[in-house]
Design an enzyme around this catalytic site. Sequence first.
Site, PDB file in Angstrom:
ATOM      1  N   ARG A 161      -3.113 -14.561 -43.873  1.00  0.00           N
ATOM      2  CA  ARG A 161      -1.887 -15.195 -43.367  1.00  0.00           C
ATOM      3  C   ARG A 161      -0.900 -15.445 -44.518  1.00  0.00           C
ATOM      4  O   ARG A 161      -0.262 -16.501 -44.598  1.00  0.00           O
ATOM      5  CB  ARG A 161      -2.174 -16.520 -42.662  1.00  0.00           C
ATOM      6  N   SER A 233      -1.368 -21.524 -34.546  1.00  0.00           N
ATOM      7  CA  SER A 233      -2.232 -22.238 -35.503  1.00  0.00           C
ATOM      8  C   SER A 233      -1.363 -22.988 -36.505  1.00  0.00           C
ATOM      9  O   SER A 233      -0.518 -22.372 -37.156  1.00  0.00           O
ATOM     10  CB  SER A 233      -3.107 -21.265 -36.274  1.00  0.00           C
ATOM     11  N   GLU A 329      -0.073 -23.383 -42.048  1.00  0.00           N
ATOM     12  CA  GLU A 329       0.145 -21.937 -41.905  1.00  0.00           C
ATOM     13  C   GLU A 329       1.625 -21.576 -41.759  1.00  0.00           C
ATOM     14  O   GLU A 329       2.110 -20.673 -42.434  1.00  0.00           O
ATOM     15  CB  GLU A 329      -0.658 -21.389 -40.722  1.00  0.00           C
TER      16      GLU A 329
HETATM   17  P1  NAP Z   1     -11.696 -18.954 -32.263  1.00  0.00           P
HETATM   18  O1  NAP Z   1     -12.106 -17.713 -31.555  1.00  0.00           O
HETATM   19  O2  NAP Z   1     -11.829 -20.277 -31.591  1.00  0.00           O
HETATM   20  O3  NAP Z   1     -12.465 -19.017 -33.654  1.00  0.00           O
HETATM   21  C1  NAP Z   1     -12.185 -20.066 -34.582  1.00  0.00           C
HETATM   22  C2  NAP Z   1     -11.980 -19.428 -35.948  1.00  0.00           C
HETATM   23  O4  NAP Z   1     -13.185 -18.785 -36.294  1.00  0.00           O
HETATM   24  C3  NAP Z   1     -10.905 -18.387 -35.922  1.00  0.00           C
HETATM   25  O5  NAP Z   1      -9.767 -18.922 -36.514  1.00  0.00           O
HETATM   26  C4  NAP Z   1     -11.488 -17.180 -36.664  1.00  0.00           C
HETATM   27  O6  NAP Z   1     -10.907 -16.937 -37.922  1.00  0.00           O
HETATM   28  C5  NAP Z   1     -12.940 -17.555 -36.919  1.00  0.00           C
HETATM   29  N1  NAP Z   1     -13.823 -16.499 -36.369  1.00  0.00           N
HETATM   30  C6  NAP Z   1     -14.277 -16.400 -35.111  1.00  0.00           C
HETATM   31  N2  NAP Z   1     -15.095 -15.317 -34.990  1.00  0.00           N
HETATM   32  C7  NAP Z   1     -15.105 -14.721 -36.200  1.00  0.00           C
HETATM   33  C8  NAP Z   1     -15.743 -13.548 -36.726  1.00  0.00           C
HETATM   34  N3  NAP Z   1     -16.532 -12.772 -35.973  1.00  0.00           N
HETATM   35  N4  NAP Z   1     -15.522 -13.226 -38.021  1.00  0.00           N
HETATM   36  C9  NAP Z   1     -14.736 -13.972 -38.791  1.00  0.00           C
HETATM   37  N5  NAP Z   1     -14.099 -15.100 -38.358  1.00  0.00           N
HETATM   38  C10 NAP Z   1     -14.288 -15.474 -37.085  1.00  0.00           C
HETATM   39  O7  NAP Z   1     -10.194 -18.769 -32.776  1.00  0.00           O
HETATM   40  P2  NAP Z   1      -8.811 -18.974 -32.004  1.00  0.00           P
HETATM   41  O8  NAP Z   1      -8.106 -20.093 -32.627  1.00  0.00           O
HETATM   42  O9  NAP Z   1      -8.982 -18.926 -30.524  1.00  0.00           O
HETATM   43  O10 NAP Z   1      -8.059 -17.657 -32.434  1.00  0.00           O
HETATM   44  C11 NAP Z   1      -8.525 -16.375 -32.051  1.00  0.00           C
HETATM   45  C12 NAP Z   1      -7.903 -15.344 -32.976  1.00  0.00           C
HETATM   46  O11 NAP Z   1      -6.482 -15.356 -32.839  1.00  0.00           O
HETATM   47  C13 NAP Z   1      -8.196 -15.647 -34.444  1.00  0.00           C
HETATM   48  O12 NAP Z   1      -8.411 -14.442 -35.108  1.00  0.00           O
HETATM   49  C14 NAP Z   1      -6.964 -16.358 -34.896  1.00  0.00           C
HETATM   50  O13 NAP Z   1      -6.726 -16.210 -36.275  1.00  0.00           O
HETATM   51  C15 NAP Z   1      -5.910 -15.620 -34.096  1.00  0.00           C
HETATM   52  N6  NAP Z   1      -4.677 -16.381 -33.987  1.00  0.00           N
HETATM   53  C16 NAP Z   1      -3.662 -15.996 -34.795  1.00  0.00           C
HETATM   54  C17 NAP Z   1      -2.494 -16.657 -34.802  1.00  0.00           C
HETATM   55  C18 NAP Z   1      -1.392 -16.236 -35.733  1.00  0.00           C
HETATM   56  O14 NAP Z   1      -1.465 -15.238 -36.421  1.00  0.00           O
HETATM   57  N7  NAP Z   1      -0.342 -17.002 -35.819  1.00  0.00           N
HETATM   58  C19 NAP Z   1      -2.305 -17.744 -33.943  1.00  0.00           C
HETATM   59  C20 NAP Z   1      -3.353 -18.142 -33.121  1.00  0.00           C
HETATM   60  C21 NAP Z   1      -4.555 -17.432 -33.161  1.00  0.00           C
HETATM   61  P3  NAP Z   1      -9.556 -16.078 -38.171  1.00  0.00           P
HETATM   62  O15 NAP Z   1      -8.449 -17.005 -37.813  1.00  0.00           O
HETATM   63  O16 NAP Z   1      -9.620 -15.789 -39.625  1.00  0.00           O
HETATM   64  O17 NAP Z   1      -9.597 -14.874 -37.321  1.00  0.00           O
END
Ligand code: NAP
Length: 335
Positions: A161, A233, A329
């Site tokens: 990010r 986020s 972020e």
């Molecule tokens: P989630 O599925 O509840 O998981 C919580 C965190 O655990 C995530 O932030 C993710 O990290 C990490 N995670 C889960 N499974 C993983 C794996 N197999 N390997 C590595 N890391 C893992 O997360 P959530 O908040 O609902 O978000 C789902 C995805 O959408 C995430 O990838 C999150 O980053 C992304 N997202 C991005 C944005 C943005 O770019 N602005 C906004 C909202 C959500 P990571 O965040 O590193 O993936």
Amino acid sequence: MIPKPRQAVSLRAYNSLGLDALAEYLLPVHSVTEARSALALAKQQSWPVTMLGGGSNVVLTGNVSGLVIVNRLEGITFEGARVVAAAGEVWQTLVDRTLAQGLTGLENLSLIPGSVGGAPIQNIGAYGVELAQFVETVNTIDCESLEDVSFDRAACQFGYRDSFFKRQGKGRYLITSVELRLEETFSPRLDYAELRHALADNKNPDPFEVSRTVCEIRRRKLPDPAVIGNVGSFFKNPVVAEAHLSKIQTQFPDLPYWPEPDGQFKLAAGWLIDQCGLRDSRVGDAGIYEHHALVIVNLGDATPRDVTTLAENVVAVVSDRFDILLETEPVLMGG
Ligand code: NAP
């Protein structure tokens, strides 16, 4: 000849958190020529320049002095697996257009709010995929020299990010377009359990199905900025050393974590916030989203101060409990 900037304009409609602060001057630009003229005007007037795209990853901390340039550059062109997208295009429009063109890669990044130009600044990522994987070039105008400057992937210094445009290059370059190389052969990326489970009944999902599923998960978990102000986020997931991980695990054996390539471990910021019992936190009209602790929402008339105070409280409580300093972020903007 460019239109005159408007003076003392409320930015409420220009940021997805819906915070009210004033831009001293505001000017939307629709072409590279207009963008360059706007920058020349700011230079001539000695106005500081602030760039806004979709406003979906920005937290206004107060009024913004000088000229706010709103990037409305349009156009998406294809040449084989290469796509050039103007910075003002809506990110989801690009995802949909690439899929319709038979190109894959962006499906896990479906429904991330914001514009194409904002995407490389924070290196948007979701479900194990990051924009950086596909970037060939980011084209910009240097706000100081007014020259065109292109950055290849290495020069963008992408991180989690993060990018050059959020650090040394902050505020210096107006992104005009992004050149991506996508894939013609589909290989689904289903490492993330939530996405894999959602597609468990489908042995051979196509890119459209993956995209649709990501959209469904996001709609279920994340607030729609058009309905409840938010910037997705609010905090980055922290990365800690093994000793730190072990220390937390003695108290929290269920702690979720993921190994990083450098031997450290990524933790889920939302999980840490939840463990601190912060889900009901509220300062004025700023609150933690009821379905996702990583999201700060505007429950009505939140002020920049409400949001920053709530965020500071979260950081302080998590730091006390876990000895981890959460980093914001989105980009902070304003006085
Ligand atoms: P989630 O599925 O509840 O998981 C919580 C965190 O655990 C995530 O932030 C993710 O990290 C990490 N995670 C889960 N499974 C993983 C794996 N197999 N390997 C590595 N890391 C893992 O997360 P959530 O908040 O609902 O978000 C789902 C995805 O959408 C995430 O990838 C999150 O980053 C992304 N997202 C991005 C944005 C943005 O770019 N602005 C906004 C909202 C959500 P990571 O965040 O590193 O993936």
